[in-house]
Structure formats: structure tokens, C-alpha cells
Design a protein around this motif. Sequence first.
Motif, mmCIF file in Angstrom:
data_model
loop_
_atom_site.group_PDB
_atom_site.id
_atom_site.type_symbol
_atom_site.label_atom_id
_atom_site.label_comp_id
_atom_site.label_asym_id
_atom_site.label_seq_id
_atom_site.Cartn_x
_atom_site.Cartn_y
_atom_site.Cartn_z
ATOM 1 N N ALA A 228 56.945 70.319 36.853
ATOM 2 C CA ALA A 228 55.481 71.310 36.894
ATOM 3 C C ALA A 228 55.541 71.924 35.312
ATOM 4 O O ALA A 228 54.595 72.387 34.987
ATOM 5 N N GLY A 229 57.046 72.055 34.829
ATOM 6 C CA GLY A 229 57.006 72.996 33.568
ATOM 7 C C GLY A 229 57.255 74.481 34.296
ATOM 8 O O GLY A 229 56.911 75.498 35.041
ATOM 9 N N LYS A 230 57.724 75.359 33.287
ATOM 10 C CA LYS A 230 58.476 76.605 33.539
ATOM 11 C C LYS A 230 57.721 77.143 34.006
ATOM 12 O O LYS A 230 57.842 78.027 34.338
ATOM 13 N N TYR A 231 56.992 77.759 32.979
ATOM 14 C CA TYR A 231 55.317 78.467 33.318
ATOM 15 C C TYR A 231 54.624 78.299 35.186
ATOM 16 O O TYR A 231 54.463 79.228 35.253
ATOM 17 N N TYR A 232 54.644 77.186 34.759
ATOM 18 C CA TYR A 232 53.348 77.023 36.034
ATOM 19 C C TYR A 232 54.535 76.307 37.606
ATOM 20 O O TYR A 232 54.019 75.999 38.741
ATOM 21 N N TYR A 233 55.785 76.269 37.439
ATOM 22 C CA TYR A 233 56.425 76.008 38.675
ATOM 23 C C TYR A 233 55.745 76.454 39.836
ATOM 24 O O TYR A 233 56.319 76.223 40.766
ATOM 25 N N PRO A 234 56.545 77.594 39.912
ATOM 26 C CA PRO A 234 55.731 78.391 41.127
ATOM 27 C C PRO A 234 54.404 78.542 41.833
ATOM 28 O O PRO A 234 54.443 78.288 42.441
ATOM 29 N N GLU A 235 53.508 78.421 40.716
ATOM 30 C CA GLU A 235 52.373 78.059 41.081
ATOM 31 C C GLU A 235 52.415 76.763 42.153
ATOM 32 O O GLU A 235 51.394 76.452 43.221
ATOM 33 N N ALA A 236 52.834 75.135 41.226
ATOM 34 C CA ALA A 236 53.148 74.206 42.228
ATOM 35 C C ALA A 236 54.121 73.905 43.343
ATOM 36 O O ALA A 236 53.058 73.395 44.038
ATOM 37 N N ARG A 237 54.958 74.825 43.509
ATOM 38 C CA ARG A 237 56.203 75.224 44.459
ATOM 39 C C ARG A 237 55.435 75.819 45.813
ATOM 40 O O ARG A 237 55.465 75.047 46.800
ATOM 41 N N LYS A 238 54.674 76.358 45.168
ATOM 42 C CA LYS A 238 53.670 77.473 45.988
ATOM 43 C C LYS A 238 52.731 76.723 46.774
ATOM 44 O O LYS A 238 52.089 75.394 48.293
ATOM 45 N N TYR A 239 51.663 75.269 46.141
ATOM 46 C CA TYR A 239 51.173 74.328 46.237
ATOM 47 C C TYR A 239 52.073 73.229 47.637
ATOM 48 O O TYR A 239 51.439 72.821 48.262
ATOM 49 N N MET A 240 52.694 73.043 47.067
ATOM 50 C CA MET A 240 53.420 71.920 47.549
ATOM 51 C C MET A 240 54.100 72.210 49.431
ATOM 52 O O MET A 240 53.952 71.613 50.427
ATOM 53 N N GLU A 241 53.789 73.727 49.065
ATOM 54 C CA GLU A 241 54.597 74.404 50.256
ATOM 55 C C GLU A 241 53.845 73.529 51.461
ATOM 56 O O GLU A 241 53.654 73.656 53.203
ATOM 57 N N THR A 242 52.332 73.557 51.359
ATOM 58 C CA THR A 242 51.431 73.572 52.378
ATOM 59 C C THR A 242 50.999 72.100 52.763
ATOM 60 O O THR A 242 50.635 71.589 53.690
ATOM 61 N N TYR A 243 52.211 71.480 52.060
ATOM 62 C CA TYR A 243 51.829 69.759 52.775
ATOM 63 C C TYR A 243 53.069 69.722 53.522
ATOM 64 O O TYR A 243 53.752 68.801 55.027
ATOM 65 N N GLN A 244 53.984 70.743 53.551
ATOM 66 C CA GLN A 244 55.051 71.031 54.686
ATOM 67 C C GLN A 244 56.103 69.401 55.248
ATOM 68 O O GLN A 244 55.987 68.973 56.123
ATOM 69 N N GLY A 245 56.667 69.329 54.460
ATOM 70 C CA GLY A 245 57.387 67.673 54.743
ATOM 71 C C GLY A 245 56.610 66.414 54.577
ATOM 72 O O GLY A 245 56.755 65.171 54.834
ATOM 73 N N LYS A 246 54.989 66.369 54.190
ATOM 74 C CA LYS A 246 53.916 65.131 54.378
ATOM 75 C C LYS A 246 54.221 64.352 53.234
ATOM 76 O O LYS A 246 54.305 63.461 53.028
ATOM 77 N N ALA A 247 54.166 65.310 52.351
ATOM 78 C CA ALA A 247 54.999 64.730 50.836
ATOM 79 C C ALA A 247 56.568 64.121 50.615
ATOM 80 O O ALA A 247 56.521 64.223 49.259
#
Length: 370
Positions: A228-247
Motif C-alpha cells: 500500500a505504500g508508506k503514505y497510504y498504509y494506515p488507510e489500507a489497514r483500516k479498510y482491511m480490518e473490516t474484513y476481520q479474517g475473511k481475507a
Amino acid sequence: MRPYRIIISGGGTGGHIFPAISIANTIKKRFPDAEILFVGAEDRMEMERVPAAGYRIVGLPVSGFDRAHLTRNVKVLVKLAKSLRLARKTIREFKPDIAVGVGGYASGPTLWMASSLGVPTLIQEQNSYAGVTNKLLAKRATKICVAYQDMDRFFPADRIVLAGNPVRMDLEEAVAKKEDALAFFGFTPGKKTILIVGGSLGARTINQSIEKGLETLLDEDLQLIWQAGKYYYPEARKYMETYQGKADAVWYSDFISRMDYAYAAADLVISRAGASSISELCILAKPVILVPSPNVSEDHQTKNALALVHKDAAVLVRDPEAVDQLVPKAVELVKDDPKLAALSKNIATLAFRQSAEHIVDEIVKIIENK
């Protein structure tokens, strides 16, 4: 005879830093007693990456011009004046035999001052369309090493050397590591894998495209390696947390430390069109969808991409269309084995190997002829 003393200047992104380190490593391999000093921009990533690679670096307070807000460039000019003074001090103290510029903010003041003080200079132009800074520096350069044909549009033909772009040394053996690579990412052999890289700092449009199309990608039973890159990783991590293990089929991070494994695992790559990335993809013969960044000088990434597209060696999705088109195109392409094979075959024909060796050959010739 005293050991070679070489300044290497530039940086800002991995696309400039990794070739610079590759050149330095090649110099050290051939001349272990050579002294190498890097000069970078003090607030850019080279200040971390270069020392991590074992080299000393001096930081200049230089920054890029703001073309959209010209009034903000007063501070830029002040920084440039300070950078020129510090570059002059550094060159006088280090007494280099040559200064090598790899692009990025710091290479301008460093090479300009080096040539003003009578130090030979070599430019490594990575792109198919030369930027303003390198065109100015080329007027004083001893040699200009390029990665594309027909660069005499920008530079004096008698000083051009076609040398390609250096890549990280561990990548050339990457394709033989697929089984280990899949295990490293926790993936299942036999499933198609897509590698998504937007550069070391990240690419907002590519990340937005993946977020919008993630359900589709997972429904197609694909595996994803997502830088995701240094600048956008926090946003990507927040998005992926919504999957809670489904991904579980998505491995994501801000930065991929084992790019050799990432390339080895990938059946298809989605990438910006920086020169360094393209050189790696050519050497590794990886099918790729290129999404050129619109935020670079002279729109050089689009020109880099088109140089491949015109030879049926890559697929192009333009940045404004990526959010809607990138994921559908990726799904279509990764399932089309004949098309993947054709792209792989064609991009391999554009590979330029041993680039760092060729550039170091030119560095040595210049020093010996001084």
C-alpha cells in the motif's frame, strides 16, 4: 594510487535509491577499498535506506518546485541556495574523482556544483523522456547513461551510453523461488496471485481501485500481495480490518522487504510505470498492468508505459480510469494464460542485464582518463 572516491547523488523514491545502491554495491564488489559518499535530500527516504545499505549519506535541504502554486517557491529557492553551498562544502571536503547523479531532488545541486568545481560527472537517466534537471546537467556531463533508445532527442549523441537501469541484485534469481515465495506469504500453490505495488511511497488511485474491487478479486479466488505504500498504509489497514479474517488470501503491508519473493509469487503485477519498476519487470519477464502516475514531471511515466504497450509488452490503464477499470481488467487478464504468456515473452525482449556493471565501466573510464 589512492582508492577511488565517488559521490552518488539523488533519491526521493525507491526508483532512484535502489539503482543508486546497486551501482554502489557493484563499485564495492570490484573495488573494495573505494570510498563512496551519497548525497540525498534530508527529508526523503534515502536518509534511511542508504545507511541501512551500509553507506554514509549527507542530506541537503533541497525540495521540488511547486508548479501549481508558484508563490510557494520562494522557500524552495532559499533551500536551493543552501543546498548549493552545502554541496560545494561536501565536494571540497570529500574530493571525489567523479560525481554520479541518479535523479531526484539532490542530484541537481550536487552535480551542478561538482561540474563547477571541475569534477567529472555522469548522469544516469532512467526514463524514456528526460526531465528538465537532467537536460540542464547534461550540458556539463562527461557521460549520460540511458535506458532507452533515441535519447539523442534530449542529450548530445556523442556522450550517450545505452546501459539500462540497474535493479536490485537479489531480483535476478527471483523467478526460481516460487514455492518458497508462496510459503512466505502463506499462500496456496496453484491459485493465481496478483502483486500490487504503487511504489515505495504508495499510489492513492491504485489503492482506491483495490479497495473498491476487493470483493470481486476474492470472489474470483485470487491471492493478493498488496504494497500500500508508506503514505497510504494506515488507510489500507483500516479498510482491511473490516474484513476481520475473511481475507486470508490478501497479504498487505506498507513496504515489501522481500521483493524477490513478491515477484516470484506473482502471475500478474499491477504497478506504476516508474523506470526502475519497469526494468525489474523486464528482467523478470512479468506480465504487468501499468497505471502511470499523473503526478510526475513531463508525464514521463505515461511515456515509459507506452514504450512497452507499443510492443505488446504491457497493458495500460490510465490513472483517471483506474478505479472503474483496473480490477475488471486484472481479473480478465490473470485468467487468460495465452495473453499472460505473450506479455511475458514480449517484455523479456526489452530486458537490459548487468546495467550496474556497464555504468561502473563508464565511471572507471572517466576516472582513469581524468
